[in-house]
Design a protein around this motif. Structure first.
Motif, PDB file in Angstrom:
ATOM      1  N   LEU A   1       2.752  16.946 -69.491  1.00 48.59           N
ATOM      2  CA  LEU A   1       2.921  17.080 -68.474  1.00 48.59           C
ATOM      3  C   LEU A   1       1.642  15.948 -67.674  1.00 48.59           C
ATOM      4  O   LEU A   1       0.305  16.442 -68.003  1.00 48.59           O
TER       5      LEU A   1
ATOM      6  N   CYS B   1      -2.067  19.211 -70.272  1.00 49.55           N
ATOM      7  CA  CYS B   1      -1.712  18.264 -68.889  1.00 49.55           C
ATOM      8  C   CYS B   1      -2.313  17.862 -68.700  1.00 49.55           C
ATOM      9  O   CYS B   1      -3.550  17.804 -68.485  1.00 49.55           O
TER      10      CYS B   1
ATOM     11  N   CYS C   1       0.192  20.305 -58.837  1.00 50.57           N
ATOM     12  CA  CYS C   1       1.159  21.248 -59.487  1.00 50.57           C
ATOM     13  C   CYS C   1       1.233  23.052 -58.388  1.00 50.57           C
ATOM     14  O   CYS C   1       0.627  24.196 -59.434  1.00 50.57           O
TER      15      CYS C   1
END
Lengths: 456, 250
Positions: free
Chosen positions: A241, A211, A448
């Motif tokens: 991500l 991430c 997130c």
């Protein structure tokens, strides 16, 4: 010569020894050579075919700070990071800027490492492992990241001092996903160069989730190079991500070498960023190797997302499927350049590529360049690229059922990206990504969900 | 409930509707017939607000509200429903998600709270049975891979879910075999009440055997040129449209 490069050349000339002193011997072996290559090439410019639509060079013009002395930053990501994806249950690690982070509290990370090292797994700081296991690391480090091919990779090899290592010995299966958070944290504009090295020996299995986040509003540039070696019949999944800020330039280069019978899934998702450039090169070197390469890019404002991918079918009877989808609005720009090369002896190859793009506004642009080069004669290959707008008929159909125009738009964009999200094998991650994508389309996404790393 | 006065409409600058007048009252079923290209589907598109058409003249009132000023979604929320001649496939949007969004937007418009997931699924099960829609279809993407008959049944299923005050069935019988036609017509009949009304657009008398109209109108060259009771449909089936054209002096 080149002005932008000069300042970095000066840094290396002045501080080359400092860089080396704060890295590992294995990582230093080719450092001067890499620097010489960088001096020769400079950063890639738009004159190069591979960078025709993405100007990364000018991004280096910012007077970035580089943390060559490896000063640690005053954060404990373990305390701010609460990845609340239900059931994700990952082994969690951090690279802050470009240094592997050790938890001073003692030890969320080492407890995890302990659990895995009992099985012979090596995991953690690349620099430290390169010192302790120099022979092993030297077999792999820099072996596929081609400093003679790309100035950006040469730059990384000259300056990178640390990063993340994962080594999974023969037949070891890591059930839980390994999650690596690359977080940018600084009080002034910062450039980070880091390396990931992932080695799966024969029959090994691992899932890796990377991430990218930013904690501050300064300008950041990350140049991260990842080399992955997937042994015979091994299985590897890589998810990336990207959910950062518009001040972020994120250049990721991913090399994957696949042996006979290995299976790889790569899924790179950009939800938010400034400029993204993903270089992916996959070599299918042994028979019956399988690759699924997919990605999704959601861009608005003036975001720019470039995925340049190469899949080389070097051996017969391999299988590759590639799927990339872009949804662009405002003045966002997307680039997809996907090359599939089937070598002369790679008979019985199956290779399928698809790129589909949705431009939701008039000023959004996509440059799509699918390329199929086939030198074998007994293959099944296809490629297709489509670019379009929201389907007006579907939009009216939904509105005629009472669904507002905005909501209908959102549902259609969600539907469009759905098949890429569906390729995620981890259920917990899949449902979270569905939610994040929906929030992104609703314009509600700043972080997130439960994770507090990113500040607005 | 519905009052159409002197309605004119264009598509791409070409005039299709040239002065439609029609009044529909609660409890009534109106059939609209007419040769190809006479403007039947255009009328349904204009009533539901398809942006491809431009209204150039005339008025449409629905329970006193100026329908032409409302967005397509608000027309739906007011209780106007169109069963599409060609239902649209929407890959990636599940029927459940689609219908739940639609139902809840209708509820929001009426000032009601969204329906709970369990109530919604119960409602879906109930309404599905009405048109014998396969359970599996509900979990699939909207209309994707549905057969012609399934698509039409799905339209009536959506109608049952949304409980419109006025339903416009645009050639719902086209592409249906006899069994599917019967199922669709049964569904429509079960949904009929003294408070709602239907406009049934069709080419064939066959559908009107099942859905018996109170009025039959002939649409020709953008105008309603003849209106009568259900016997007109039989006459058209027998003689075609030529005699009407003759009556008009063509």
């Amino acid at each position: 010569m080149m002005e932008i490069e000069q300042s970095y050349i000066k840094i290396y000339n002045d501080f080359g020894q400092l860089i080396k002193d704060n890295s590992a011997e294995v990582m230093n072996r080719n450092r001067d050579k890499a620097f010489a290559q960088f001096e020769k090439f400079g950063f890639p410019t738009r004159k190069s075919e591979d960078y025709k639509y993405t100007d990364i060079r000018s991004r280096y013009a910012i007077d970035f700070g580089m943390n060559l002395r490896r000063v640690s930053f005053p954060i404990n990501p373990y305390s701010v990071f609460k990845c609340d994806v239900p059931g994700i249950n990952s082994h969690l690690f951090f690279v802050v800027n470009d240094s592997f982070y050790h938890d001073p509290q003692g030890d969320t990370s080492s407890k995890e490492i302990e659990e895995l090292t009992q099985q012979g797994v090596l995991i953690g700081s690349l620099r430290e492992h390169a010192e302790k296991h120099s022979e092993l690391i030297a077999q792999y480090y820099g072996k596929v990241a081609d400093i003679e091919d790309d100035g950006s990779v040469a730059f990384n090899a000259a300056f990178a001092q640390d990063g993340f290592l994962l080594y999974v010995p023969k037949n070891v299966i890591i059930e839980k996903p390994i999650q690596l958070i690359n977080v940018m944290r600084a009080s002034s504009d910062t450039l980070a160069n880091s390396r990931n090295l992932i080695i799966l020996e024969e029959g090994a299995q691992a899932k890796f989730l990377e991430c990218a986040h930013t904690m501050d509003a300064c300008n950041f540039l990350c140049n991260r190079v990842t080399e992955v070696f997937v042994g015979k019949n091994a299985s590897f999944e890589q998810y990336k991500l990207e959910n950062t800020s518009n001040n972020m330039t994120n250049i990721g280069t991913l090399y994957i070498e696949q042996n006979e019978g290995s299976k790889v899934l790569v899924n790179e998702m950009t939800l938010h960023n400034g400029l993204t450039r993903n270089n992916i090169r996959i070599n299918l070197n042994g028979e019956h190797a399988e690759t699924t390469l997919c990605g999704m890019a959601i861009g608005d404002k003036e975001e720019h997302i470039d995925n340049t991918t190469v899949i080389n079918h070097n051996a017969p009877k391999c299988h590759s499927t590639e799927l990339y989808k872009y949804v662009l609005s405002d003045k966002a720009t997307g680039v997809f350049a996907g090359r599939i090369l089937v070598k002369k002896d790679a008979q019985k190859t199956e290779a399928y590529q698809s790129n589909k793009n949705l431009c939701a506004t008039k000023d959004a642009h996509i440059y799509s360049k699918p390329q199929l080069e086939i030198y074998a004669d007994d293959v099944k290959c296809s490629h297709g690229a489509t670019t379009g707008q929201i389907d007006e008929n579907a939009l009216f159909y939904m509105r005629s059922r009472g669904i507002s125009e905005r909501e209908a738009h959102m549902l259609l964009m969600l539907a469009f990206t759905n098949d890429v999200v569906e390729k995620i094998s981890m259920e917990a991650l899949k449902s979270r990504i569905h939610l994040l994508v929906e929030k992104r389309f609703r314009g509600e996404l700043s972080k997130c969900a439960g994770c507090a790393i990113c500040k607005e | 409930m519905l009052e159409i006065k002197n309605l004119h409409a264009n598509i791409n600058g070409k005039e299709i509707l040239k002065g439609i007048n029609l009044t529909v009252k609660p409890g009534e079923i109106h059939a609209i017939m007419g040769p190809n290209g006479s403007g039947k589907s255009t009328l349904s598109s204009v009533l539901t607000g398809n942006p491809a058409f431009q209204v150039t003249e005339g008025e449409v009132h629905f329970y006193g509200k100026n329908l032409l000023e409302l967005s397509p979604e608000d027309r739906s929320r007011e209780g106007v429903f169109l069963s599409f001649q060609y239902p649209v496939e929407i890959p990636g949007v599940s029927m459940v998600n689609f219908m739940r969004t639609a139902v809840n937007e209708h509820r929001k418009y009426k000032g009601l709270d969204p329906m709970s997931a369990s109530d919604f699924l119960k409602l879906m099960r109930e309404k599905k049975d009405l048109v014998e829609l396969d359970n599996k279809l509900a979990n699939r993407s909207v209309n994707e891979g549905f057969s012609g008959g399934e698509k039409k049944r799905n339209e009536i299923f959506q109608m049952a879910m949304l409980e419109p005050r006025l339903s416009i069935l645009d050639e719902t019988d086209s592409g249906l075999d006899i069994d599917a036609l019967r199922i669709v017509a049964n569904g429509v009949n079960k949904l009929k009440s003294k408070d709602n009304a239907s406009i049934v657009i069709t080419h064939y008398q066959r559908l009107l055997d099942y859905i018996v109209p109170d009025f039959v109108h002939v649409l020709y060259k953008g105008r309603i040129v003849k209106s009568a009771g259900k016997e007109l449909a039989l006459e058209l089936e027998e003689k075609g449209y030529d005699w009407i054209k003759k009556e008009l002096g063509e």
